[in-house]
Design a protein around this motif. Structure first.
Motif, PDB file in Angstrom:
ATOM      1  N   ALA A 106      49.056  42.000  47.087  1.00 48.32           N
ATOM      2  CA  ALA A 106      50.145  41.452  46.272  1.00 48.32           C
ATOM      3  C   ALA A 106      50.221  39.936  46.405  1.00 48.32           C
ATOM      4  O   ALA A 106      50.615  39.233  45.465  1.00 48.32           O
ATOM      5  CB  ALA A 106      51.469  42.080  46.706  1.00 48.32           C
ATOM      6  N   GLY A 107      49.826  39.421  47.565  1.00 52.63           N
ATOM      7  CA  GLY A 107      49.916  37.977  47.791  1.00 52.63           C
ATOM      8  C   GLY A 107      48.910  37.161  47.013  1.00 52.63           C
ATOM      9  O   GLY A 107      49.187  36.031  46.610  1.00 52.63           O
ATOM     10  N   ILE A 108      47.717  37.718  46.786  1.00 49.36           N
ATOM     11  CA  ILE A 108      46.678  36.956  46.066  1.00 49.36           C
ATOM     12  C   ILE A 108      47.116  36.640  44.633  1.00 49.36           C
ATOM     13  O   ILE A 108      47.093  35.476  44.216  1.00 49.36           O
ATOM     14  CB  ILE A 108      45.336  37.709  46.099  1.00 49.36           C
ATOM     15  N   PRO A 109      47.535  37.637  43.819  1.00 49.03           N
ATOM     16  CA  PRO A 109      48.006  37.277  42.466  1.00 49.03           C
ATOM     17  C   PRO A 109      49.299  36.466  42.488  1.00 49.03           C
ATOM     18  O   PRO A 109      49.531  35.645  41.586  1.00 49.03           O
ATOM     19  CB  PRO A 109      48.201  38.641  41.780  1.00 49.03           C
ATOM     20  N   ALA A 110      50.149  36.681  43.520  1.00 50.45           N
ATOM     21  CA  ALA A 110      51.378  35.876  43.609  1.00 50.45           C
ATOM     22  C   ALA A 110      51.018  34.410  43.750  1.00 50.45           C
ATOM     23  O   ALA A 110      51.584  33.540  43.065  1.00 50.45           O
ATOM     24  CB  ALA A 110      52.221  36.338  44.795  1.00 50.45           C
ATOM     25  N   MET A 111      50.065  34.105  44.635  1.00 52.00           N
ATOM     26  CA  MET A 111      49.614  32.723  44.791  1.00 52.00           C
ATOM     27  C   MET A 111      49.020  32.198  43.486  1.00 52.00           C
ATOM     28  O   MET A 111      49.281  31.060  43.081  1.00 52.00           O
ATOM     29  CB  MET A 111      48.568  32.666  45.919  1.00 52.00           C
ATOM     30  N   HIS A 112      48.226  33.038  42.821  1.00 54.78           N
ATOM     31  CA  HIS A 112      47.569  32.612  41.577  1.00 54.78           C
ATOM     32  C   HIS A 112      48.599  32.211  40.516  1.00 54.78           C
ATOM     33  O   HIS A 112      48.505  31.119  39.931  1.00 54.78           O
ATOM     34  CB  HIS A 112      46.687  33.748  41.049  1.00 54.78           C
ATOM     35  N   TYR A 113      49.563  33.078  40.270  1.00 57.44           N
ATOM     36  CA  TYR A 113      50.503  32.807  39.182  1.00 57.44           C
ATOM     37  C   TYR A 113      51.492  31.695  39.541  1.00 57.44           C
ATOM     38  O   TYR A 113      51.951  30.962  38.651  1.00 57.44           O
ATOM     39  CB  TYR A 113      51.232  34.094  38.791  1.00 57.44           C
ATOM     40  N   ILE A 114      51.827  31.556  40.828  1.00 59.31           N
ATOM     41  CA  ILE A 114      52.661  30.408  41.215  1.00 59.31           C
ATOM     42  C   ILE A 114      51.885  29.116  40.999  1.00 59.31           C
ATOM     43  O   ILE A 114      52.418  28.130  40.480  1.00 59.31           O
ATOM     44  CB  ILE A 114      53.094  30.532  42.694  1.00 59.31           C
ATOM     45  N   GLY A 115      50.615  29.107  41.397  1.00 58.66           N
ATOM     46  CA  GLY A 115      49.781  27.920  41.182  1.00 58.66           C
ATOM     47  C   GLY A 115      49.633  27.587  39.709  1.00 58.66           C
ATOM     48  O   GLY A 115      49.687  26.417  39.318  1.00 58.66           O
ATOM     49  N   VAL A 132      48.690  43.116  35.014  1.00 59.25           N
ATOM     50  CA  VAL A 132      48.492  44.444  35.614  1.00 59.25           C
ATOM     51  C   VAL A 132      47.080  44.575  36.172  1.00 59.25           C
ATOM     52  O   VAL A 132      46.873  45.077  37.287  1.00 59.25           O
ATOM     53  CB  VAL A 132      48.771  45.550  34.577  1.00 59.25           C
ATOM     54  N   LEU A 133      46.093  44.113  35.403  1.00 55.83           N
ATOM     55  CA  LEU A 133      44.697  44.210  35.847  1.00 55.83           C
ATOM     56  C   LEU A 133      44.467  43.435  37.135  1.00 55.83           C
ATOM     57  O   LEU A 133      43.832  43.928  38.074  1.00 55.83           O
ATOM     58  CB  LEU A 133      43.763  43.687  34.752  1.00 55.83           C
ATOM     59  N   SER A 134      44.990  42.229  37.194  1.00 56.67           N
ATOM     60  CA  SER A 134      44.788  41.411  38.396  1.00 56.67           C
ATOM     61  C   SER A 134      45.485  42.021  39.608  1.00 56.67           C
ATOM     62  O   SER A 134      44.952  42.008  40.718  1.00 56.67           O
ATOM     63  CB  SER A 134      45.281  39.984  38.156  1.00 56.67           C
ATOM     64  N   LEU A 135      46.682  42.585  39.407  1.00 56.61           N
ATOM     65  CA  LEU A 135      47.422  43.174  40.518  1.00 56.61           C
ATOM     66  C   LEU A 135      46.736  44.427  41.052  1.00 56.61           C
ATOM     67  O   LEU A 135      46.569  44.597  42.271  1.00 56.61           O
ATOM     68  CB  LEU A 135      48.849  43.494  40.077  1.00 56.61           C
ATOM     69  N   VAL A 136      46.323  45.300  40.143  1.00 52.60           N
ATOM     70  CA  VAL A 136      45.655  46.541  40.556  1.00 52.60           C
ATOM     71  C   VAL A 136      44.327  46.222  41.246  1.00 52.60           C
ATOM     72  O   VAL A 136      43.991  46.792  42.293  1.00 52.60           O
ATOM     73  CB  VAL A 136      45.422  47.464  39.344  1.00 52.60           C
ATOM     74  N   VAL A 169      39.585  38.032  46.248  1.00 56.12           N
ATOM     75  CA  VAL A 169      40.153  36.757  45.797  1.00 56.12           C
ATOM     76  C   VAL A 169      39.447  36.277  44.527  1.00 56.12           C
ATOM     77  O   VAL A 169      40.093  35.823  43.571  1.00 56.12           O
ATOM     78  CB  VAL A 169      40.026  35.698  46.914  1.00 56.12           C
ATOM     79  N   PHE A 170      38.126  36.385  44.523  1.00 50.07           N
ATOM     80  CA  PHE A 170      37.324  35.925  43.389  1.00 50.07           C
ATOM     81  C   PHE A 170      37.630  36.743  42.135  1.00 50.07           C
ATOM     82  O   PHE A 170      37.878  36.192  41.052  1.00 50.07           O
ATOM     83  CB  PHE A 170      35.844  36.043  43.759  1.00 50.07           C
ATOM     84  N   ALA A 171      37.623  38.083  42.272  1.00 47.12           N
ATOM     85  CA  ALA A 171      37.830  38.948  41.116  1.00 47.12           C
ATOM     86  C   ALA A 171      39.229  38.801  40.541  1.00 47.12           C
ATOM     87  O   ALA A 171      39.414  38.796  39.319  1.00 47.12           O
ATOM     88  CB  ALA A 171      37.571  40.402  41.514  1.00 47.12           C
ATOM     89  N   VAL A 172      40.227  38.666  41.417  1.00 43.19           N
ATOM     90  CA  VAL A 172      41.610  38.552  40.940  1.00 43.19           C
ATOM     91  C   VAL A 172      41.785  37.287  40.101  1.00 43.19           C
ATOM     92  O   VAL A 172      42.422  37.306  39.046  1.00 43.19           O
ATOM     93  CB  VAL A 172      42.591  38.546  42.135  1.00 43.19           C
ATOM     94  N   HIS A 173      41.221  36.186  40.562  1.00 48.63           N
ATOM     95  CA  HIS A 173      41.366  34.934  39.823  1.00 48.63           C
ATOM     96  C   HIS A 173      40.813  35.064  38.404  1.00 48.63           C
ATOM     97  O   HIS A 173      41.499  34.722  37.425  1.00 48.63           O
ATOM     98  CB  HIS A 173      40.652  33.801  40.550  1.00 48.63           C
TER      99      HIS A 173
END
Length: 370
Positions: A106-115, A132-136, A169-173
């Motif tokens: 949950a923290g990886i996409p949270a950091m992404h969208y805050i950034g 949804v895709l990035s979170l899952v 981290v790479f895939a979520v971004h």
């Protein structure tokens, strides 16, 4: 894109390697290791994101809000730190591993969208399916990475966990960016809190340099065995001989044969003192030394856990875990916990219980008569 993946992998390896053996060190030292690993892993998430963003090209100029960019980094570090606290403080279980992986996920996409929300002049627009895709993707890969890294704490598992973390981290971004569009804003003012790509590049380069340096330092001694290992790591040390009625060998080790007459040294107030082994309830490895548990006291012993195991009488002291020796006469209770166990010491306030590892479980149960 290639550089961003390399940053994520280096950060993952550094953070996971720092924590190898952390569960067996004193609490203060463990807190320091967890803090350093959280900075490496959380900083790696942040660095990967902005290295990738430096490679993004748009037809208009865009900048970043400095405060929001800082907040995104701190959020990543705090969320990863929370997951590491769950893993390294308290009895590690499958549920804790999954929970920690879910928190990181949950923290990886949270950091992404805050950034991303810190972008100025050019506003990002998100598709719901992209979120949804990035979170899952993040949760699934993060749980897998943490499970790989913490199922056992050997070098192979750390390497597999590193790959899992880096790919998460790479895939979520890029999954999130796939579902992101951009709209130009009509902005006439330039605020002092905005950062240009050049300023951001400077900060990212400095962060990546620190991560790379830490990566090199941790990699130097990576292949060297760690003693003691983390709880749950498979033991490779020779097992302690079980209690039997067989006669001793023709040429026994005089230290072991006469173990009851060994005096165990400990240091206190700048002086070396000696204990009779029968007074010691348990021994715990602490780096290259050991801690002796005697009543309400914890005493520092200059012997390693291996030397202590060789010198103490094996008919009295049991090896319950690679990090622990226990005096069977002080054991007042035993509890089976799935594929491991716990020995209890009601009269020893300094050490109420000691873990029994999976590989030692059957031997300990047999010697205790259960």
């Amino acid at each position: 894109m290639a550089a961003s993946l390399a940053v994520a992998l280096m950060a993952g390896f550094t953070g996971l390697s720092l924590l190898r053996g952390a569960s067996s060190v004193p609490t203060l030292q463990r807190k320091l290791l967890v803090s350093m690993a959280a900075i490496c892993l959380g900083g790696g998430i942040w660095s990967m994101h902005f290295v990738a963003m430096l490679g993004m090209r748009l037809p208009i100029a865009f900048y970043y809000d400095a405060l929001v960019t800082l907040i995104s980094a701190l959020v990543a570090i705090l969320i990863v730190g929370l997951a590491l606290l769950i893993l390294h403080f308290g009895e590690r279980s499958r549920a804790r591993i999954v929970l920690a992986g879910g928190i990181v996920g949950a923290g990886i996409p949270a950091m992404h969208y805050i950034g991303m929300s810190g972008m100025q002049i050019c506003q990002p627009v998100y598709a719901s399916w992209g979120i949804v895709l990035s979170l899952v993707t993040s949760i699934a890969l993060s749980v897998g990475a943490v499970s790989l890294a913490y199922s056992r704490r050997g070098p192979r598992n750390i390497l597999l966990g590193t790959v899992g973390f880096g790919l998460a981290v790479f895939a979520v971004h890029f999954a999130a960016m796939w579902g992101t569009g951009f709209v130009a804003l009509d902005v006439t003012e330039t605020y002092m809190t905005w950062m240009t790509n050049e300023v951001l590049a400077f900060g990212v380069t400095l962060t990546v340099f620190v991560i790379s340096g830490a990566f090199l330092l941790t990699g130097v001694g990576f292949a060297r065995p760690v003693e003691p290992p983390m709880a749950g790591e498979e033991e490779t040390a020779p097992p302690v001989a079980p209690l039997t009625d067989s006669p001793p060998s023709e040429d026994p080790d005089p230290v072991i044969a006469d173990g009851l007459h060994v005096r165990v040294p400990y240091e206190k107030n700048g002086r070396t003192h000696f204990l009779d082994p029968t007074e010691i309830a348990a021994v715990r490895a602490e780096g290259h030394y050991t801690m002796l548990y005697v009543g309400d006291e914890k005493l520092f012993c200059p012997w390693s856990i291996t030397e202590t195991g060789n010198r103490l009488p094996q008919e009295v002291f049991l090896r319950t875990h690679r990090s622990y020796l226990v005096n069977r006469r002080f054991v007042t209770g035993f509890e089976r916990r799935k594929d491991s166990g716990v020995c209890f010491f009601d009269g020893t306030a300094s050490l109420p219980k000691v873990p029994v590892s999976r590989s030692r479980l059957s031997e300990v149960r047999e010697i205790l008569g259960i």
